[in-house]
Design an enzyme around this catalytic site. Structure first.
Site, PDB file in Angstrom:
ATOM      1  N   GLY A   1      -1.196  -9.225  12.659  1.00  0.00           N
ATOM      2  CA  GLY A   1      -1.793  -7.911  12.922  1.00  0.00           C
ATOM      3  C   GLY A   1      -2.542  -7.276  11.783  1.00  0.00           C
ATOM      4  O   GLY A   1      -2.383  -6.084  11.508  1.00  0.00           O
TER       5      GLY A   1
ATOM      6  N   HIS B   1       0.817  -1.221   0.000  1.00  0.00           N
ATOM      7  CA  HIS B   1       0.000   0.000   0.000  1.00  0.00           C
ATOM      8  C   HIS B   1       0.848   1.267   0.000  1.00  0.00           C
ATOM      9  O   HIS B   1       0.335   2.346   0.296  1.00  0.00           O
ATOM     10  CB  HIS B   1      -0.958  -0.012   1.210  1.00  0.00           C
ATOM     11  CG  HIS B   1      -1.960  -1.118   1.135  1.00  0.00           C
ATOM     12  ND1 HIS B   1      -2.694  -1.550   2.218  1.00  0.00           N
ATOM     13  CD2 HIS B   1      -2.355  -1.908   0.101  1.00  0.00           C
ATOM     14  CE1 HIS B   1      -3.489  -2.542   1.844  1.00  0.00           C
ATOM     15  NE2 HIS B   1      -3.294  -2.791   0.566  1.00  0.00           N
TER      16      HIS B   1
HETATM   17  N1  APR Z   1      -0.649  -7.179  18.023  1.00  0.00           N
HETATM   18  C1  APR Z   1      -1.196  -7.883  16.994  1.00  0.00           C
HETATM   19  N2  APR Z   1      -2.340  -7.545  16.360  1.00  0.00           N
HETATM   20  C2  APR Z   1      -2.973  -6.443  16.821  1.00  0.00           C
HETATM   21  C3  APR Z   1      -2.494  -5.655  17.894  1.00  0.00           C
HETATM   22  C4  APR Z   1      -1.271  -6.064  18.493  1.00  0.00           C
HETATM   23  N3  APR Z   1      -0.735  -5.383  19.518  1.00  0.00           N
HETATM   24  N4  APR Z   1      -3.364  -4.631  18.091  1.00  0.00           N
HETATM   25  C5  APR Z   1      -4.346  -4.776  17.168  1.00  0.00           C
HETATM   26  N5  APR Z   1      -4.118  -5.864  16.421  1.00  0.00           N
HETATM   27  C6  APR Z   1      -4.904  -6.403  15.301  1.00  0.00           C
HETATM   28  C7  APR Z   1      -6.386  -6.118  15.360  1.00  0.00           C
HETATM   29  O1  APR Z   1      -7.076  -7.122  16.105  1.00  0.00           O
HETATM   30  C8  APR Z   1      -6.761  -6.163  13.876  1.00  0.00           C
HETATM   31  O2  APR Z   1      -7.074  -7.483  13.471  1.00  0.00           O
HETATM   32  O3  APR Z   1      -4.441  -5.751  14.144  1.00  0.00           O
HETATM   33  C9  APR Z   1      -5.484  -5.689  13.180  1.00  0.00           C
HETATM   34  C10 APR Z   1      -5.565  -4.274  12.656  1.00  0.00           C
HETATM   35  O4  APR Z   1      -6.545  -4.235  11.643  1.00  0.00           O
HETATM   36  P1  APR Z   1      -6.747  -2.890  10.810  1.00  0.00           P
HETATM   37  O5  APR Z   1      -6.785  -1.747  11.743  1.00  0.00           O
HETATM   38  O6  APR Z   1      -7.909  -3.124   9.892  1.00  0.00           O
HETATM   39  O7  APR Z   1      -5.400  -2.728   9.956  1.00  0.00           O
HETATM   40  P2  APR Z   1      -5.001  -3.477   8.633  1.00  0.00           P
HETATM   41  O8  APR Z   1      -5.575  -4.857   8.601  1.00  0.00           O
HETATM   42  O9  APR Z   1      -3.544  -3.347   8.508  1.00  0.00           O
HETATM   43  O10 APR Z   1      -5.713  -2.589   7.499  1.00  0.00           O
HETATM   44  C11 APR Z   1      -5.461  -2.947   6.171  1.00  0.00           C
HETATM   45  O11 APR Z   1      -6.690  -1.018   5.390  1.00  0.00           O
HETATM   46  O12 APR Z   1      -7.219   1.204   5.511  1.00  0.00           O
HETATM   47  C12 APR Z   1      -6.449   0.276   4.859  1.00  0.00           C
HETATM   48  O13 APR Z   1      -4.462   0.785   3.742  1.00  0.00           O
HETATM   49  C13 APR Z   1      -4.995   0.571   5.009  1.00  0.00           C
HETATM   50  O14 APR Z   1      -3.187  -1.004   5.040  1.00  0.00           O
HETATM   51  C14 APR Z   1      -4.440  -0.687   5.625  1.00  0.00           C
HETATM   52  C15 APR Z   1      -5.482  -1.727   5.292  1.00  0.00           C
END
Ligand code: APR
Length: 235
Positions: A180, A106
């Site tokens: 994550g 991304h």
């Molecule tokens: N350790 C591991 N996992 C964690 C922690 C932690 N300390 N804290 C939160 N999480 C998990 C949450 O439970 C969730 O499943 O990390 C995940 C975060 O999810 P999102 O906030 O949706 O982030 P992500 O999956 O990276 O989003 C994907 O969406 O908006 C777009 O481009 C943006 O790259 C991003 C994409």
């Protein structure tokens, strides 16, 4: 003996313990900002200044944080495995922790490019992309070709140019590790499905995960603790 290959797919959760916000957890970035305003093609066309401000804020925050133990343990896997990190994150914490093969699906928040480059017209060439570190980009800041500079980020509504490379990596992996990510955003969220039939898939996340594949083992812990457990399993 040839080293086994690990594909590590990461999301915002791997950087959470470094102090960077996730997107969809309670209090996440998308609780405060509308992604269609600050991270989409339409948002850029409608109000580029708002988009520039959003990523200037992300870049300024990144200046203040460091990799955590999860980033470091992922990097240390390179001692015993051939490791490719495929991250949805736009931060540089995997690289700062020592990972040497990182694919940013991304984009990268420390990089910018003229707004009319690195698109399907020029085959997504990155020759006009350059790193500004943690500095700001403002309206009126132009590239060498006179076009407005924009974040080197894949906006919602744009193609994911590195997806083919990522699929190749996952299809050749002996082990897939997911850390994550809520697996809500495609095509990144579907990458694990390209793992070959017998490939074990581990996912580290303290929350429920939307995976029902029999190859998947869920390590229900935060990244720093889950990585310690994962290392104990595979070494
Ligand atoms: N350790 C591991 N996992 C964690 C922690 C932690 N300390 N804290 C939160 N999480 C998990 C949450 O439970 C969730 O499943 O990390 C995940 C975060 O999810 P999102 O906030 O949706 O982030 P992500 O999956 O990276 O989003 C994907 O969406 O908006 C777009 O481009 C943006 O790259 C991003 C994409």
């Amino acid at each position: 003996m040839t080293k086994r290959r690990i594909a590590v797919l990461t999301g915002a959760g791997v950087s959470a313990e470094s102090g960077l916000g996730t997107y969809r957890d309670n209090g996440g970035l998308w609780d405060s900002y509308d992604p269609m305003e600050v991270a989409s093609v339409e948002g850029w066309m409608r109000n580029p200044g708002l988009v520039l401000d959003f990523y200037n804020m992300q870049r300024d925050k990144l200046r203040t944080v460091s990799p955590n133990e999860a980033h470091r343990l992922i990097a240390s896997l390179e001692e015993d495995f051939i490791v490719d990190v495929i991250t949805q994150n736009v931060d540089n914490l995997h690289e700062k922790a020592g990972s040497t093969h990182v694919v940013h699906l991304h984009g990268e928040v420390t990089k910018v490019r003229p707004e009319n480059c690195c698109n399907d017209e020029d085959g997504f060439s990155e020759k006009y992309v350059f790193d500004i570190g943690y500095d700001k980009v403002c309206l009126g800041d132009k590239g060498a070709n006179g076009a407005q500079l924009r974040p080197h980020i894949v906006f919602f509504g744009e193609a994911v140019p590195k997806m083919e490379r990522a699929i190749d990596i996952v299809s050749r992996a002996d082990i897939v590790l997911i850390v994550g990510t809520s697996l809500q955003v495609y095509p990144a969220a579907g990458l694990y499905r390209y793992a070959s039939a017998g490939t074990p898939i581990y996912i580290i996340d303290p929350s429920d995960v939307p995976l029902y594949d029999p190859r998947v083992r869920h390590i229900r812990k935060v990244a720093t603790e889950g990585m310690k457990e994962f290392v104990g399993i595979i070494k």
